[in-house]
Structure formats: C-alpha cells, structure tokens
Design a protein around this motif. Sequence first.
Motif, PDB file in Angstrom:
ATOM      1  N   GLY A  82       0.844  -1.176  -0.063  1.00  9.22           N
ATOM      2  CA  GLY A  82       0.038  -0.110  -0.058  1.00  9.22           C
ATOM      3  C   GLY A  82       0.724   1.392   0.123  1.00  9.22           C
ATOM      4  N   ARG A  83       1.969   1.029   0.089  1.00 10.15           N
ATOM      5  CA  ARG A  83       3.056   2.339   0.112  1.00 10.15           C
ATOM      6  C   ARG A  83       3.027   2.859  -1.280  1.00 10.15           C
ATOM      7  NH1 ARG A  83       8.116   0.720   3.653  1.00 10.15           N
ATOM      8  NH2 ARG A  83       8.150  -1.174   2.220  1.00 10.15           N
ATOM      9  N   CYS A  84       3.192   4.409  -1.269  1.00  7.47           N
ATOM     10  CA  CYS A  84       3.382   5.160  -2.754  1.00  7.47           C
ATOM     11  C   CYS A  84       4.775   4.987  -3.186  1.00  7.47           C
ATOM     12  CB  CYS A  84       3.151   6.458  -2.375  1.00  7.47           C
ATOM     13  SG  CYS A  84       3.160   7.665  -4.047  1.00  7.47           S
ATOM     14  N   THR A  85       4.822   4.234  -4.439  1.00  8.81           N
ATOM     15  CA  THR A  85       6.061   4.000  -4.990  1.00  8.81           C
ATOM     16  C   THR A  85       6.594   4.965  -6.057  1.00  8.81           C
ATOM     17  OG1 THR A  85       5.150   2.345  -6.589  1.00  8.81           O
ATOM     18  CG2 THR A  85       5.665   1.398  -4.620  1.00  8.81           C
ATOM     19  N   ALA A  86       5.784   5.664  -6.592  1.00  7.14           N
ATOM     20  CA  ALA A  86       5.771   6.689  -7.532  1.00  7.14           C
ATOM     21  C   ALA A  86       4.891   7.740  -7.480  1.00  7.14           C
ATOM     22  CB  ALA A  86       6.000   5.920  -8.988  1.00  7.14           C
ATOM     23  N   LEU A  87       5.368   9.392  -7.750  1.00 12.09           N
ATOM     24  CA  LEU A  87       4.456  10.381  -7.790  1.00 12.09           C
ATOM     25  C   LEU A  87       4.984  11.115  -8.715  1.00 12.09           C
ATOM     26  CD1 LEU A  87       3.724  11.908  -4.362  1.00 12.09           C
ATOM     27  CD2 LEU A  87       3.590  13.219  -6.559  1.00 12.09           C
ATOM     28  N   PRO A  88       4.356  10.775  -9.971  1.00 15.79           N
ATOM     29  CA  PRO A  88       4.826  11.670 -11.381  1.00 15.79           C
ATOM     30  C   PRO A  88       4.579  13.045 -11.114  1.00 15.79           C
ATOM     31  CG  PRO A  88       3.123   9.823 -11.732  1.00 15.79           C
ATOM     32  CD  PRO A  88       3.206   9.907 -10.310  1.00 15.79           C
ATOM     33  N   GLY A  89       5.667  13.921 -11.578  1.00 11.41           N
ATOM     34  CA  GLY A  89       5.672  15.455 -11.427  1.00 11.41           C
ATOM     35  C   GLY A  89       6.418  15.647 -10.329  1.00 11.41           C
ATOM     36  N   LEU A  90       6.995  14.989  -9.451  1.00 10.45           N
ATOM     37  CA  LEU A  90       7.888  15.259  -8.029  1.00 10.45           C
ATOM     38  C   LEU A  90       9.043  15.464  -8.715  1.00 10.45           C
ATOM     39  CD1 LEU A  90       7.466  16.019  -5.366  1.00 10.45           C
ATOM     40  CD2 LEU A  90       7.856  13.729  -4.694  1.00 10.45           C
ATOM     41  N   PRO A  91       9.849  16.340  -8.607  1.00  6.01           N
ATOM     42  CA  PRO A  91      11.392  16.534  -8.698  1.00  6.01           C
ATOM     43  C   PRO A  91      12.344  15.376  -8.460  1.00  6.01           C
ATOM     44  CG  PRO A  91      10.826  18.624  -8.654  1.00  6.01           C
ATOM     45  CD  PRO A  91       9.483  17.591  -8.041  1.00  6.01           C
ATOM     46  N   ALA A  92      13.200  14.806  -8.895  1.00  7.31           N
ATOM     47  CA  ALA A  92      13.940  13.665  -8.149  1.00  7.31           C
ATOM     48  C   ALA A  92      14.321  14.012  -6.854  1.00  7.31           C
ATOM     49  CB  ALA A  92      15.045  13.127  -9.156  1.00  7.31           C
ATOM     50  N   HIS A  93      15.009  15.308  -6.649  1.00  5.43           N
ATOM     51  CA  HIS A  93      15.377  15.587  -5.594  1.00  5.43           C
ATOM     52  C   HIS A  93      14.889  15.897  -4.341  1.00  5.43           C
ATOM     53  CE1 HIS A  93      14.601  19.362  -7.468  1.00  5.43           C
ATOM     54  NE2 HIS A  93      14.410  19.943  -6.136  1.00  5.43           N
ATOM     55  N   ALA A  94      13.119  15.899  -4.594  1.00  3.15           N
ATOM     56  CA  ALA A  94      12.283  16.217  -3.614  1.00  3.15           C
ATOM     57  C   ALA A  94      11.934  15.354  -2.917  1.00  3.15           C
ATOM     58  CB  ALA A  94      11.122  16.808  -4.407  1.00  3.15           C
ATOM     59  N   CYS A  95      11.724  15.395  -1.687  1.00  2.00           N
ATOM     60  CA  CYS A  95      11.248  14.360  -0.626  1.00  2.00           C
ATOM     61  C   CYS A  95       9.832  13.746  -0.891  1.00  2.00           C
ATOM     62  CB  CYS A  95      11.576  14.841   0.784  1.00  2.00           C
ATOM     63  SG  CYS A  95      11.045  13.632   2.044  1.00  2.00           S
ATOM     64  N   LYS A  96       9.836  12.595  -1.327  1.00  2.00           N
ATOM     65  CA  LYS A  96       8.402  12.092  -1.354  1.00  2.00           C
ATOM     66  C   LYS A  96       7.621  11.638  -0.185  1.00  2.00           C
ATOM     67  CE  LYS A  96       8.318   7.641  -2.733  1.00  2.00           C
ATOM     68  NZ  LYS A  96       8.580   6.337  -3.560  1.00  2.00           N
ATOM     69  N   PRO A  97       6.340  12.250  -0.200  1.00  2.00           N
ATOM     70  CA  PRO A  97       5.573  12.056   0.903  1.00  2.00           C
ATOM     71  C   PRO A  97       5.323  10.735   1.455  1.00  2.00           C
ATOM     72  CG  PRO A  97       4.153  12.645  -0.916  1.00  2.00           C
ATOM     73  CD  PRO A  97       5.694  12.769  -1.264  1.00  2.00           C
ATOM     74  N   VAL A  98       4.974  10.400   2.698  1.00  2.00           N
ATOM     75  CA  VAL A  98       4.951   9.263   3.186  1.00  2.00           C
ATOM     76  C   VAL A  98       3.348   8.871   3.120  1.00  2.00           C
ATOM     77  CG1 VAL A  98       5.013   7.438   5.034  1.00  2.00           C
ATOM     78  CG2 VAL A  98       6.861   9.320   4.727  1.00  2.00           C
ATOM     79  N   VAL A  99       3.074   8.060   2.246  1.00  2.00           N
ATOM     80  CA  VAL A  99       1.491   7.984   1.830  1.00  2.00           C
ATOM     81  C   VAL A  99       1.366   6.343   1.548  1.00  2.00           C
ATOM     82  CG1 VAL A  99      -0.577   8.495   0.329  1.00  2.00           C
ATOM     83  CG2 VAL A  99       1.272  10.359   0.848  1.00  2.00           C
ATOM     84  N   ARG A 100       0.285   5.859   2.049  1.00  2.07           N
ATOM     85  CA  ARG A 100      -0.137   4.704   1.890  1.00  2.07           C
ATOM     86  C   ARG A 100      -1.447   4.475   1.764  1.00  2.07           C
ATOM     87  NH1 ARG A 100       3.132   1.165   5.582  1.00  2.07           N
ATOM     88  NH2 ARG A 100       2.243  -0.402   4.279  1.00  2.07           N
ATOM     89  N   VAL A 101      -2.140   3.088   1.130  1.00  4.03           N
ATOM     90  CA  VAL A 101      -3.271   2.873   1.037  1.00  4.03           C
ATOM     91  C   VAL A 101      -3.559   1.661   1.896  1.00  4.03           C
ATOM     92  CG1 VAL A 101      -5.283   2.177  -0.690  1.00  4.03           C
ATOM     93  CG2 VAL A 101      -3.267   3.675  -1.504  1.00  4.03           C
TER      94      VAL A 101
END
Length: 342
Positions: A82-101
């Motif tokens: 359920g964890r988010c593995t990809a977030l299109p549009g987010l720059p490579a250096h940006a911190c990906k938010p901790v999101v899960r289903v």
Amino acid sequence: MNAWNPALYRSWFVVAESRRLKSEPLGVTLLDRPLVLARLQSGELLALDDCCPHRHAPLSAGRVTPAGLQCGYHGWTFGVDGRCTALPGLPAHACKPVVRVGSVSAMEYDGLIWVKPEALGSAGSQDLPEFLRRLPTGSRRFTWSTTWKAHAVDALENFLDPLHTHFVHPGLVRGDGNRQIVSATITRSAGVLQVDYRGQPQQGGWLYRLFESPRELERAHFTAGAAGSAQLEYRYQDGSALYFTIHFSPISDALTQVHGTLHVENRWAPEWAVRTLAWPFLRRVARQDQEVVEAQAANKTRFRRDAGVSTELDLVRPSLDEVWALPSGPLTAQSQRVDIML
C-alpha cells in the motif's frame, strides 16, 4: 456501514475467480469494504482499498505498471503493502511524502482469489481449513460464480441444511414421501464444525439416480478460519468421492457473492461430461436455492424479523451464529448424535 463481527476480519474469503484477474485491476467488495485486486508484473497479488488517498479516485480504474498499481487520475502508484512507490511530476531531488493505502492479505488457491480483511500479513494455503487443503490436485471439474440478494449466513445454512431438499428440490435431490431414519453426528471443536450423516446409502432424486452410486457417508464441513466457506463431501462404497464447496462472501448484509466448485476423486467424471450432463441439473438446484433464500431475505425485511424459531433439527445454525453474530466466541466444543428423518 454494517457492524460485522470483528472476528470475521481474521477469516479468509473468496472474492473472485483467478481467471477474472488479468492485466487490468479488478474492483470487488467484501464486508462493505471496496477493494481493488491487481496482479503485478512481478507476479505478486495486490489487494488494496479501492481509493487513492490523493483525490480519492478509484484505483480499480487505474493500471498496472512496473512500479505497482497506478491511479488513473494523477498517476500516484502503490505497491503490495500500500505504500506510494511513484509520484509523477515530483522532482527527483524532492522528498516523496509518506503515503499509503489500506492493504489486506491476499492469495490464490484452487483457481480462486482469497482475501483476509485483516491488515497485510503472511498468506499461504496452510492458513486455510484442512477440508479445503486436502482436495486432490487436478480434481476440480468446474467453478461457477453468481450473486445472491441475501445474507451470507442464511446462504450458508441453506447449503449445509439437508432438510430443505425435500421441498425446494423435490425429485431432483429428495422427496418428502420416502424419508429414512439417518444418524447425524455433530462434532464441534477448536472452531470447526463437522456433521456426518449415515444410514442413507441411496437417494430417490434424479441427481443420485443419474450420477451417483451407493454412499458410505455424507459429511458437512464449516470452520471459523474461512467463515464464508462450506463443503459437502460424499464418500461412496466403491472408494470414490465428490466434494461440493461453496464460498459465500458478503458484499453487504443484503448481498452475497457466491463461488462454487466441484471436485471429483477416484471416479470417471471428465470435465466435459460434468459440464454437459450434470451441470444442467446442478444449475437448477442452485437456482432453486437462490430463489428460496432471496425470498427468505425479502420476507425478513418485510416483517422486520431476524432470528427464527429453531429446534433440535437445526444442526448447523447455532455454529454459524457463534461465528457470525455479535457478540460471539469460539465454537463450543461438543459432540452429539441425533436421529433425523431424512
């Protein structure tokens, strides 16, 4: 939302036939909870809440990618846990938010997809009841699915109760005019119900006349570990056996998904012959059961009734209610023998 016994969330339920899950995700509902199933490119089986946490679009409308299940709205992608593995549009250096289903346990067994509503954990056929695990490899002759407008407990009771067959299936299964004394041994222990019927080697219905031979035993199985599943096992004097297994998975308290299988052991019964010769009769029996259980459900709603009057002839309902009702506890350990006119 309906109040389900929390113990049911620790049980395995069938939600789909394996052949239905192909390259696209599949939406299902179990215990009022919408879920999405997907077979990832890695071969893993995914079962998540059917709702993207970003803008709540249904994940069942998305697609499978190498990174997981991708939402069709903004492309957010999720893995088996359920964890988010990809977030299109987010720059490579940006911190990906901790999101899960929300995720649930899922597995495939006997051509069916099983789900345990409890949080994601280990899944394997060893978690299923013994009466399901012992089905001989290659013995399945067919699988069928439908939906009944009824509560799963009433559907379960209908399948396991032999005393309705004289009236709902007259001529096909039994008839009211040729009853015999049958010994029924009811055994309950450690969450398992088993009822053995002895003393009726032959039946007068067309199903027996056309497709069976003298019986040694008729046995009914139910267990809390797969609370929607039940099996009728027929053992014959010639060493062969038939196993009718039906899985009743509640979509809601008024709608139940039904999946059935037939397994054959040590008996000539190729798949083509079963489908061509036996299935028309079995389908008629299934439709008759559906009609009476749906009529029962409609009348319970009309009269605002729930529990009915029970007698010592109602062999299985107490065990079903102990597992499904609120509040409930484990099946009471006991063994008893009663004689019934069957």
